[in-house]
Scaffold this motif. Structure first.
Motif, PDB file in Angstrom:
ATOM      1  N   ASN A   1      47.572  82.216  75.997  1.00 54.71           N
ATOM      2  CA  ASN A   1      47.623  83.417  75.382  1.00 54.71           C
ATOM      3  C   ASN A   1      48.754  84.076  75.220  1.00 54.71           C
ATOM      4  OD1 ASN A   1      47.292  85.401  73.156  1.00 54.71           O
ATOM      5  ND2 ASN A   1      45.247  86.030  74.298  1.00 54.71           N
ATOM      6  N   THR A   2      50.145  83.580  74.886  1.00 50.80           N
ATOM      7  CA  THR A   2      51.326  84.183  75.133  1.00 50.80           C
ATOM      8  C   THR A   2      52.377  84.305  74.036  1.00 50.80           C
ATOM      9  OG1 THR A   2      52.555  82.371  75.945  1.00 50.80           O
ATOM     10  CG2 THR A   2      51.452  83.165  77.467  1.00 50.80           C
ATOM     11  N   GLY A   3      53.358  85.235  74.119  1.00 49.87           N
ATOM     12  CA  GLY A   3      54.448  85.191  72.914  1.00 49.87           C
ATOM     13  C   GLY A   3      55.032  83.691  72.809  1.00 49.87           C
ATOM     14  N   PRO A   4      55.520  83.224  73.871  1.00 44.20           N
ATOM     15  CA  PRO A   4      56.230  81.914  73.915  1.00 44.20           C
ATOM     16  C   PRO A   4      55.313  80.789  73.392  1.00 44.20           C
ATOM     17  CG  PRO A   4      56.749  82.922  75.913  1.00 44.20           C
ATOM     18  CD  PRO A   4      55.855  83.893  75.267  1.00 44.20           C
ATOM     19  N   TYR A   5      54.098  80.881  73.493  1.00 38.55           N
ATOM     20  CA  TYR A   5      53.163  79.725  72.882  1.00 38.55           C
ATOM     21  C   TYR A   5      53.101  79.966  71.206  1.00 38.55           C
ATOM     22  CZ  TYR A   5      48.623  77.665  71.486  1.00 38.55           C
ATOM     23  OH  TYR A   5      47.662  76.883  70.666  1.00 38.55           O
TER      24      TYR A   5
ATOM     25  N   GLN B   1      39.037  74.278  59.524  1.00 32.85           N
ATOM     26  CA  GLN B   1      39.133  75.234  60.473  1.00 32.85           C
ATOM     27  C   GLN B   1      40.504  76.095  60.391  1.00 32.85           C
ATOM     28  OE1 GLN B   1      36.898  76.685  62.261  1.00 32.85           O
ATOM     29  NE2 GLN B   1      35.224  75.126  61.379  1.00 32.85           N
ATOM     30  N   LEU B   2      41.628  75.312  60.290  1.00 35.72           N
ATOM     31  CA  LEU B   2      42.792  75.756  59.937  1.00 35.72           C
ATOM     32  C   LEU B   2      42.910  76.811  58.649  1.00 35.72           C
ATOM     33  CD1 LEU B   2      45.789  76.270  60.633  1.00 35.72           C
ATOM     34  CD2 LEU B   2      46.184  74.112  59.425  1.00 35.72           C
ATOM     35  N   GLN B   3      42.176  76.029  57.633  1.00 34.65           N
ATOM     36  CA  GLN B   3      41.978  76.771  56.435  1.00 34.65           C
ATOM     37  C   GLN B   3      41.431  78.134  56.463  1.00 34.65           C
ATOM     38  OE1 GLN B   3      41.065  74.474  53.145  1.00 34.65           O
ATOM     39  NE2 GLN B   3      42.876  72.994  53.383  1.00 34.65           N
ATOM     40  N   LEU B   4      40.199  78.108  57.294  1.00 38.52           N
ATOM     41  CA  LEU B   4      39.211  79.288  57.429  1.00 38.52           C
ATOM     42  C   LEU B   4      40.074  80.377  57.944  1.00 38.52           C
ATOM     43  CD1 LEU B   4      35.726  78.391  58.680  1.00 38.52           C
ATOM     44  CD2 LEU B   4      36.327  79.807  56.644  1.00 38.52           C
ATOM     45  N   CYS B   5      40.927  80.037  58.875  1.00 30.88           N
ATOM     46  CA  CYS B   5      41.374  80.805  59.728  1.00 30.88           C
ATOM     47  C   CYS B   5      42.506  81.799  58.839  1.00 30.88           C
ATOM     48  CB  CYS B   5      42.297  80.191  60.728  1.00 30.88           C
ATOM     49  SG  CYS B   5      42.897  81.324  62.324  1.00 30.88           S
ATOM     50  N   LEU B   6      43.256  80.712  58.130  1.00 33.29           N
ATOM     51  CA  LEU B   6      44.333  81.345  57.215  1.00 33.29           C
ATOM     52  C   LEU B   6      43.659  82.471  56.373  1.00 33.29           C
ATOM     53  CD1 LEU B   6      46.402  78.097  56.324  1.00 33.29           C
ATOM     54  CD2 LEU B   6      47.390  80.266  57.308  1.00 33.29           C
ATOM     55  N   ALA B   7      42.779  81.882  55.757  1.00 34.89           N
ATOM     56  CA  ALA B   7      41.829  82.901  54.739  1.00 34.89           C
ATOM     57  C   ALA B   7      41.360  84.347  55.273  1.00 34.89           C
ATOM     58  CB  ALA B   7      40.842  82.264  54.154  1.00 34.89           C
ATOM     59  N   GLN B   8      41.467  84.438  56.603  1.00 36.31           N
ATOM     60  CA  GLN B   8      41.119  85.730  57.172  1.00 36.31           C
ATOM     61  C   GLN B   8      42.297  86.544  57.416  1.00 36.31           C
ATOM     62  OE1 GLN B   8      38.237  84.404  60.222  1.00 36.31           O
ATOM     63  NE2 GLN B   8      37.497  83.299  58.466  1.00 36.31           N
ATOM     64  N   PHE B   9      43.744  86.166  57.240  1.00 36.41           N
ATOM     65  CA  PHE B   9      44.758  86.916  57.300  1.00 36.41           C
ATOM     66  C   PHE B   9      44.578  88.350  56.850  1.00 36.41           C
ATOM     67  CE2 PHE B   9      49.392  88.251  56.259  1.00 36.41           C
ATOM     68  CZ  PHE B   9      49.640  88.262  57.472  1.00 36.41           C
ATOM     69  N   ALA B  10      44.274  88.600  55.555  1.00 37.35           N
ATOM     70  CA  ALA B  10      44.510  89.729  55.011  1.00 37.35           C
ATOM     71  C   ALA B  10      43.453  90.809  55.579  1.00 37.35           C
ATOM     72  CB  ALA B  10      43.983  89.678  53.516  1.00 37.35           C
ATOM     73  N   GLU B  11      42.182  90.300  56.121  1.00 35.48           N
ATOM     74  CA  GLU B  11      41.393  91.138  56.600  1.00 35.48           C
ATOM     75  C   GLU B  11      41.760  91.568  58.172  1.00 35.48           C
ATOM     76  OE1 GLU B  11      38.502  88.392  55.433  1.00 35.48           O
ATOM     77  OE2 GLU B  11      38.015  90.125  54.128  1.00 35.48           O
ATOM     78  N   THR B  12      42.324  90.646  59.007  1.00 37.69           N
ATOM     79  CA  THR B  12      42.796  91.054  60.087  1.00 37.69           C
ATOM     80  C   THR B  12      43.871  92.052  59.962  1.00 37.69           C
ATOM     81  OG1 THR B  12      42.833  88.685  60.731  1.00 37.69           O
ATOM     82  CG2 THR B  12      44.145  90.086  62.052  1.00 37.69           C
ATOM     83  N   ILE B  13      44.835  91.978  59.247  1.00 35.35           N
ATOM     84  CA  ILE B  13      45.875  92.931  58.792  1.00 35.35           C
ATOM     85  C   ILE B  13      45.089  94.386  58.641  1.00 35.35           C
ATOM     86  CG2 ILE B  13      47.912  93.899  57.337  1.00 35.35           C
ATOM     87  CD1 ILE B  13      48.333  91.351  59.462  1.00 35.35           C
TER      88      ILE B  13
ATOM     89  N   SER C   1      47.246  79.677  65.800  1.00 38.15           N
ATOM     90  CA  SER C   1      47.942  78.790  66.383  1.00 38.15           C
ATOM     91  C   SER C   1      47.371  77.652  67.132  1.00 38.15           C
ATOM     92  CB  SER C   1      49.084  79.480  67.588  1.00 38.15           C
ATOM     93  OG  SER C   1      49.762  80.297  67.008  1.00 38.15           O
ATOM     94  N   ASN C   2      46.247  78.191  67.727  1.00 34.96           N
ATOM     95  CA  ASN C   2      45.145  77.151  68.133  1.00 34.96           C
ATOM     96  C   ASN C   2      44.613  76.155  66.992  1.00 34.96           C
ATOM     97  OD1 ASN C   2      45.398  77.830  70.858  1.00 34.96           O
ATOM     98  ND2 ASN C   2      43.567  79.217  70.777  1.00 34.96           N
ATOM     99  N   ALA C   3      44.175  76.670  65.992  1.00 31.57           N
ATOM    100  CA  ALA C   3      43.739  75.933  64.942  1.00 31.57           C
ATOM    101  C   ALA C   3      44.872  75.134  64.289  1.00 31.57           C
ATOM    102  CB  ALA C   3      43.314  76.929  63.638  1.00 31.57           C
ATOM    103  N   PHE C   4      45.973  75.542  64.206  1.00 32.26           N
ATOM    104  CA  PHE C   4      47.089  74.560  63.798  1.00 32.26           C
ATOM    105  C   PHE C   4      47.358  73.533  64.826  1.00 32.26           C
ATOM    106  CE2 PHE C   4      51.129  73.106  64.259  1.00 32.26           C
ATOM    107  CZ  PHE C   4      51.516  72.442  62.938  1.00 32.26           C
ATOM    108  N   ASN C   5      47.379  73.934  65.937  1.00 30.92           N
ATOM    109  CA  ASN C   5      47.730  72.832  67.003  1.00 30.92           C
ATOM    110  C   ASN C   5      46.539  71.741  67.013  1.00 30.92           C
ATOM    111  OD1 ASN C   5      50.365  73.236  68.023  1.00 30.92           O
ATOM    112  ND2 ASN C   5      49.483  75.197  69.026  1.00 30.92           N
ATOM    113  N   GLN C   6      45.329  72.165  67.021  1.00 26.16           N
ATOM    114  CA  GLN C   6      44.254  71.237  66.696  1.00 26.16           C
ATOM    115  C   GLN C   6      44.557  70.125  65.593  1.00 26.16           C
ATOM    116  OE1 GLN C   6      41.233  70.652  67.992  1.00 26.16           O
ATOM    117  NE2 GLN C   6      41.391  72.097  69.886  1.00 26.16           N
ATOM    118  N   PHE C   7      44.733  70.868  64.520  1.00 24.06           N
ATOM    119  CA  PHE C   7      44.917  70.362  63.307  1.00 24.06           C
ATOM    120  C   PHE C   7      46.140  69.338  63.468  1.00 24.06           C
ATOM    121  CE2 PHE C   7      47.717  70.397  59.367  1.00 24.06           C
ATOM    122  CZ  PHE C   7      46.755  69.463  58.623  1.00 24.06           C
ATOM    123  N   TYR C   8      47.148  69.620  63.956  1.00 24.11           N
ATOM    124  CA  TYR C   8      48.557  68.981  64.288  1.00 24.11           C
ATOM    125  C   TYR C   8      48.177  67.588  65.228  1.00 24.11           C
ATOM    126  CZ  TYR C   8      52.853  67.710  66.602  1.00 24.11           C
ATOM    127  OH  TYR C   8      54.023  66.890  66.840  1.00 24.11           O
TER     128      TYR C   8
END
Ligand code: ARG
Length: 601
Positions: free
Chosen positions: A472-476, A519-531, A551-558
């Motif tokens: 859980n870092t900026g560089p990651y 999971q990646l799609q679900l996470c993306l859909a929650q952006f507006a709520e987070t902000i 980032s985790n969701a993306f990397n899993q997908f990738y």
């Protein structure tokens, strides 16, 4: 665009209403048991009490409504699964088609689905707060980092936001410096009361010298009472308008501000106005006079004070001192006058201050006086965000190796070196590029390391951990963005620029083919709520949490998906659109945090 949870709550609320219950029971939240479901609604439990019915019965009725055939033929199904679980939970899983359609709308929206404030507010953010002529040290770092992020978040939401550095340019430190300069160079015209010509344009010191003068003078004043008294006198003379001292003061400010601006530039922090404590001074006499006349301020042991204690206080809130018995005004007086100044100039709806949490009592007093004496209208929000201390690994306030308080530029230097070494371990880059990249990544390491903690908490500043490319870092987070950029570049190389830009901006996002993509799609859909949450709670750490999960969701997908080698063109293009959206969301997120990603690392 509406927020996903609002839409889902609306749908479930409608189902409640259709079954004869109040629609407000349909509130949907993200599941806290992601292993069981994606979203949940606990409304049946509350409804049970109101309608005197078993919660599971209500939940079952609602679920039947939700999963039954939709009345309007063209409405696509929303739920892949909805179930009533004892004692009365409603567990929900989104339909892949619905989710993909949602992301399509989000991708087409220029704010990525985030709604801006309906009634934009005027907000002043008071952060940074450096003291002129004192070196900028890490004590001021958190204020700058957190304040910058909050400014960006509030602005992103459509508000009119003014960032004010609020320079400490008025106190005793100015008198100490002037007195020291005077004793070293009594011949300078600034100290000649008969001098009536123009003062030199050039300052009699460099920033390097200035930074030596202050600590030396401050140390001397602690031991040498006579010197201390002379410095107090000088402070008094300068504050009361001595022409020569004012000219010298201007030099101190100019030299110091130039240096501060350079430091803030490196931090990617910038201010709209550079007002200081001195700018508030002209407002003090009238303000104090009025508080006296209207009976808010009264004398106590020679000082002029305003009582601010309230009956409900659990700990003592002492009166706010406006003027000391010797006639001097204080930090609080200046902050009150600054509010007068801000109301005149900006007429703000909110003023947000960022300082160390040890100043909490100060702001409690200042805010209470402001309200009580009507410096601000009732609707104006006054907010103090008090942050914790940055500690070293030993749990004590962070110090240099030699034990001194760490200067900001050394700190930045250290973290850049740590990142540089990591980049060079992989040896994929020329030294010069690695240096440039290390500056970008180092800043992310520093800022993310700070912002990912809830502001009010102390945290341990750990260069090793913060600069790691994993966890859980900026560089990651940057590494993830760089990875997406590189996939997109390869796609461009394979299929041509036109195909890439078409896929990235026009391709349909297809229903997810697998769980990681879902999971990646679900996470993306929650952006507006987070902000939205980060904005309402003024909490950048919520954005950190989110970009990390994304980032985790993306990397899993990738790791589980052949993106470029996907043979079905439609699906391949859908992937490109999806990862482009992921990139946009991540880049928007880190921009709100105050840093950016390099092209390679
Ligand atoms: N200069 C102050 C300090 O170093 C911080 C100023 C914060 N802002 C304010 N309006 N009081 O502690």
């Amino acid at each position: 665009m509406k927020k996903l949870l609002d839409v889902l709550s609306g749908l479930v609320g409608q189902a409640f209403a259709d079954c004869g219950y109040d629609s407000s029971y349909g509130k949907v939240t993200v599941s806290n048991r992601p292993d069981l479901c994606e979203f949940q609604c606990n409304g049946a439990l509350a409804a049970a009490k109101a309608y005197r019915k078993a919660p599971i019965k209500i939940a079952s009725e609602v679920v039947e409504r939700l999963t039954g055939k939709t009345d309007q033929a063209e409405t696509k199904p929303v739920w892949q699964e909805a179930s009533a679980v004892p004692p009365g939970f409603i567990n929900l899983k989104l339909d892949a088609g619905f989710l993909a359609g949602w992301l399509g709308q989000m991708a087409a929206d220029e704010k990525l689905g985030c709604d801006t404030e309906e009634k934009p507010q005027t907000m002043v953010i008071d952060y940074g707060g450096p003291n002129v002529a004192k070196p900028l040290h890490i004590g001021h770092l958190r204020s700058a980092i957190i304040g910058e992020s909050i400014k960006r978040i509030c602005r992103f939401m459509g508000n009119h936001v003014i960032g004010d550095v609020h320079l400490g340019d008025w106190g005793l430190q100015m008198g100490l410096i002037m007195q020291a300069v005077k004793e070293e160079h009594p011949e300078l015209p600034y100290f000649d009361p008969d001098f009536s010509g123009d003062y030199p344009e050039e300052a009699p010191f460099t920033i390097g010298e200035l930074e030596q003068i202050y600590p030396a003078a401050s140390a001397r004043a602690k031991e040498d009472e006579e010197f201390s008294r002379r410095a107090h006198d000088t402070t008094y003379q300068f504050q009361n308008g001595d022409r020569g001292l004012r000219a010298l003061w201007q030099h101190i400010i100019r030299v110091s501000v130039a240096d501060l601006k350079e430091n803030y530039r490196r931090l990617n922090v910038d201010f709209d106005v550079w007002y200081g404590e001195s700018d508030a001074q002209p407002f003090i006499p009238d303000m104090v006079e009025r508080m006296k006349k209207e009976g808010y301020a009264h004398e106590s042991q020679g000082a002029l004070i305003v009582d601010v204690a309230e009956e409900t206080d659990t700990k003592e809130v002492p009166p706010c001192i406006l003027v000391k018995s010797d006639g001097a005004t204080l930090y609080a007086t200046t902050d009150l006058a600054t509010i007068v100044q801000r109301v005149r100039e900006f007429d703000p709806d909110a003023i947000i201050y960022l300082t160390d949490k040890r100043q909490e009592m100060h702001f409690t007093q200042v805010f209470r006086v402001s309200r009580k004496t009507g410096l601000v209208d009732d609707h104006v929000k006054l907010v103090h965000i008090g942050f914790g201390t940055m500690n070293g690994k030993d749990g004590k306030p962070f110090k240099t190796r030699s034990g001194g308080v760490m200067r900001l530029e050394y700190l930045i230097g250290e973290i850049e070196d740590a990142v540089y070494n990591r980049i060079m371990e992989n040896r994929t880059m020329e030294e010069a590029e690695a240096r440039q990249t290390a500056a970008v990544v180092g800043l992310a390491a520093l800022k993310y390391g700070d912002l990912s903690n809830q502001a009010s908490k102390d945290y341990v500043f750990d260069i090793e951990r913060f600069s790691s490319f994993e966890g859980n870092t900026g560089p990651y987070i940057l590494y993830t963005i760089v990875r997406i950029k590189s996939i997109l570049a390869k796609y461009r190389a394979n299929f041509g620029e036109e195909a890439e830009s078409r896929a990235a901006s026009e391709a349909a996002i297809l229903p997810a083919a697998g769980e990681a993509e879902h999971q990646l799609q679900l996470c993306l859909a929650q952006f507006a709520e987070t902000i939205d949450v980060a904005y309402h709670e003024l909490a950048p750490h919520k954005i950190c949490q989110y970009v990390y999960e994304l980032s985790n969701a993306f990397n899993q997908f990738y790791h589980g998906t052949k993106i470029l080698a996907e043979e079905n063109e439609e699906r391949r293009e859908s992937y490109i659109r999806l990862i482009t959206l992921t990139r946009q969301v991540l880049e928007t997120g880190i921009d709100l945090l105050g840093f950016s990603a390099p092209d390679r690392m």
